[in-house]
Enzyme design. Structure first.
Site, mmCIF file in Angstrom:
data_model
loop_
_atom_site.group_PDB
_atom_site.id
_atom_site.type_symbol
_atom_site.label_atom_id
_atom_site.label_comp_id
_atom_site.label_asym_id
_atom_site.label_seq_id
_atom_site.Cartn_x
_atom_site.Cartn_y
_atom_site.Cartn_z
ATOM 1 N N GLY A 42 22.010 -9.393 56.301
ATOM 2 C CA GLY A 42 21.792 -8.973 57.687
ATOM 3 C C GLY A 42 21.832 -7.457 57.846
ATOM 4 O O GLY A 42 20.941 -6.847 58.445
ATOM 5 N N LYS A 43 22.873 -6.847 57.293
ATOM 6 C CA LYS A 43 23.001 -5.389 57.416
ATOM 7 C C LYS A 43 22.027 -4.680 56.488
ATOM 8 O O LYS A 43 21.473 -3.631 56.837
ATOM 9 C CB LYS A 43 24.449 -4.975 57.146
ATOM 10 N N GLU A 50 26.187 -7.119 45.310
ATOM 11 C CA GLU A 50 26.825 -8.387 45.686
ATOM 12 C C GLU A 50 27.400 -9.042 44.440
ATOM 13 O O GLU A 50 26.730 -9.127 43.403
ATOM 14 C CB GLU A 50 25.819 -9.319 46.362
ATOM 15 N N ARG A 69 25.267 -16.182 46.734
ATOM 16 C CA ARG A 69 24.887 -15.365 47.893
ATOM 17 C C ARG A 69 23.759 -14.392 47.546
ATOM 18 O O ARG A 69 23.009 -13.978 48.429
ATOM 19 C CB ARG A 69 26.113 -14.623 48.420
ATOM 20 N N ASP A 74 31.241 -2.966 54.056
ATOM 21 C CA ASP A 74 31.497 -4.181 54.842
ATOM 22 C C ASP A 74 32.317 -5.117 53.971
ATOM 23 O O ASP A 74 31.783 -5.974 53.269
ATOM 24 C CB ASP A 74 30.161 -4.805 55.246
ATOM 25 N N CYS A 111 35.229 -8.013 59.995
ATOM 26 C CA CYS A 111 35.112 -8.907 61.153
ATOM 27 C C CYS A 111 36.460 -9.606 61.360
ATOM 28 O O CYS A 111 36.526 -10.821 61.514
ATOM 29 C CB CYS A 111 33.975 -9.909 60.966
#
Length: 518
Positions: A130-131, A149, A154, A192, A245
């Site tokens: 997404g980012k 990653e 993922r 993140d 988050c």
């Protein structure tokens, strides 16, 4: 009189959301909102469409759509209309990369990192993308993004989203961000980090994700390591954005307070044009760096989305990016092999590896052959450069890469752009589904558009006859969008879209058929 000894907290005791009553403003309203379903929101891919055009297309299908008032790149699907329709992920617009299903709150991460065209950007924990895709869009396809990653499953989702959204200026690296090599520096770094994910508790109707203090300590250690490595690979004067988050101050202000003591970075004040709270400087008897008041806390009840913590940092000093080299004409096959004990090397998705050569003559030969065959717009193909490895020609928009400055270690390059042509056959080069979808209306010849009924037959394996198209590969079109590759022989069409993707395409076809039926 004996003093009562303070009881130590049980390290295995779960954290409860009630622990944040004194931290979160208007806590009762917060509890009320997190027990409700989070709205479905979409980030518009401005590289492919506009908010106005996407809204009109979705409304024509019967979806209720409104602009999200908290971010200009987002639309919101209203529940009233959406309840009677399939998920918006089943639409052709989703398949064609017109939008990314994403919580509005997370859209502010890429916006606040604020990458510029031509810069070099690192996304340290990038999947599912997404980012990363938002950063690529903001950069207008110019510059380089390295998306790291560690989770191999993922990575597959990340690759799928990059190809679907059409961003060829991204290098995907499998590896643990804590150990990413330090030989090259970046203008901007997205940090993140993995966290306790308390900001997503609306998905569980207000029940906080299961965690405990012992697990939190482990998370804090990982977060600190990731942030320190991010600082190491940011050029002096460069920008970092620390994102979680979660509401937990120990994972947010606590991590930053410890790292700020190293003296390598300064906190950069940020503001947002939406309701928010400031970072905290104390909690449960702990004190945090006073500069944490420049950080941002986003809460679900303030903007009807999820929760997010953001803190922007600037590395001290001023210097240029270092360690990057132009993509060479030739690159040794073994130059990018990581150490054999690296999990990322053992478990990387089959068939992916670092391109070994940039074979300019081969690329020119292929392009000269396919441009007239498919009527490809020359200006579209000229946006791309090509790398050859074995029998595959990759397409990308990269001007440079960091690999020559990276020591071998626990990492591997998974993709650089996307696969464009398969050169293994005896016949003409075979274009990939990803290339045809990227080119879209840049392909003007050998386009086969079927009715929804024809698509249903094709995906079911039934014979579909086409007229006026000679034998060979074709671009398959649904609703005006190129969605993949087919092959015609003696007037009979066969789909060559990978079986794993056809389930999603079938859903889009069924929605098109429903629209045609009125």
């Amino acid at each position: 009189m004996s003093r009562r000894r303070r009881r130590r907290p049980d390290p295995d005791a779960p954290l409860e959301v009630e622990a944040y009553r004194e931290l979160i403003p208007d806590f009762d309203r917060f509890l009320e909102v997190v027990r409700t379903k989070e709205p479905r929101t979409l980030r518009v891919n401005r590289a492919r469409t506009t908010p106005e055009a996407l809204r009109a297309r979705l409304e024509a299908r019967g979806y209720g759509v409104e602009a999200d008032t908290h971010h200009p790149d987002f639309l919101r699907i209203t529940r009233r209309s959406a309840d009677e329709l399939p998920p918006v992920s089943d639409t052709l617009e989703h398949w064609a990369g017109h939008f990314y299903i994403q919580r509005t709150v997370t859209g502010w991460a890429a916006s606040l990192l604020d990458p510029r065209p031509g810069e070099r950007v690192l996304d340290l924990c990038s999947a599912p993308g997404g980012k990363t895709t938002h950063l690529a869009e903001l950069m207008g396809g110019r510059g380089e993004i390295v998306a790291v990653e560690v989770n191999e499953g993922r990575i597959r989702a990340l690759l799928g989203n990059l190809y679907r959204m059409g961003h060829p200026n991204v290098i995907v690296v499998a590896g643990d961000g804590r150990f990413i090599p330090t030989g090259a520096t970046f203008d901007r770094v997205m940090v993140d980090v993995p966290c306790s994910a308390q900001g997503t508790l609306r998905r569980k109707r207000g029940v906080i994700p299961v965690t405990n203090r012992r697990a939190r300590r482990k998370l804090v250690e990982i977060q600190s390591q990731l942030l320190r490595r991010a600082i190491e690979v940011t050029r002096p004067g460069g920008t970092l954005l620390y994102v979680t988050c979660t509401f937990d101050p120990l994972e947010n202000e606590g991590v930053l307070t410890e790292v700020l003591r190293d003296g390598e970075v300064e906190v950069e004040p940020i503001d947002l044009p939406l309701p928010h709270a400031r970072g905290v400087t104390s909690w449960e008897g702990r004190s945090f760096d006073a500069r944490m008041s420049h950080a941002i806390r986003l809460y679900p009840h303030l903007h009807d989305s999820g929760g997010l913590f953001l803190c922007r940092l600037r590395r001290r000093g001023d210097a240029e990016v270092t360690g990057w080299s132009e993509v060479p004409e030739r690159f040794p096959d073994d130059a990018l092999d990581p150490s054999e004990d690296a999990p990322a090397a053992r478990d990387a998705p089959a068939g992916h590896d670092a391109p070994a050569t940039r074979d300019a003559p081969a690329a020119r030969e292929v392009i000269a052959e396919v441009i007239p065959f498919y009527g490809i717009d020359r200006t579209t193909i000229d946006r791309l450069r090509f790398l050859r490895r074995g029998t595959t020609l990759w397409a990308h928009a990269l001007g440079a890469w960091p690999f020559e400055a990276w020591a071998a270690g626990r990492w591997r390059s998974v993709s650089n752009g996307f696969r464009a042509f398969d050169l293994s056959g005896r016949g003409p080069p075979r274009p990939t589904n990803d290339l045809l979808q990227f080119l879209d209306d840049g392909v003007t010849e050998r386009r086969v558009e079927l009715s929804p009924g024809g698509w249903i037959d094709l995906l079911a394996g039934r014979r579909v006859r086409v007229e006026g198209v000679g034998d060979g590969y074709v671009a398959l079109v649904l609703g005006g969008e190129v969605v993949g590759r087919g092959f015609v022989r003696d007037g009979v069409l066969a789909s060559q879209i990978p079986r794993g993707r056809t389930r999603w395409l079938r859903a889009a076809v069924e929605l098109e058929a429903k629209a045609d039926a009125g």
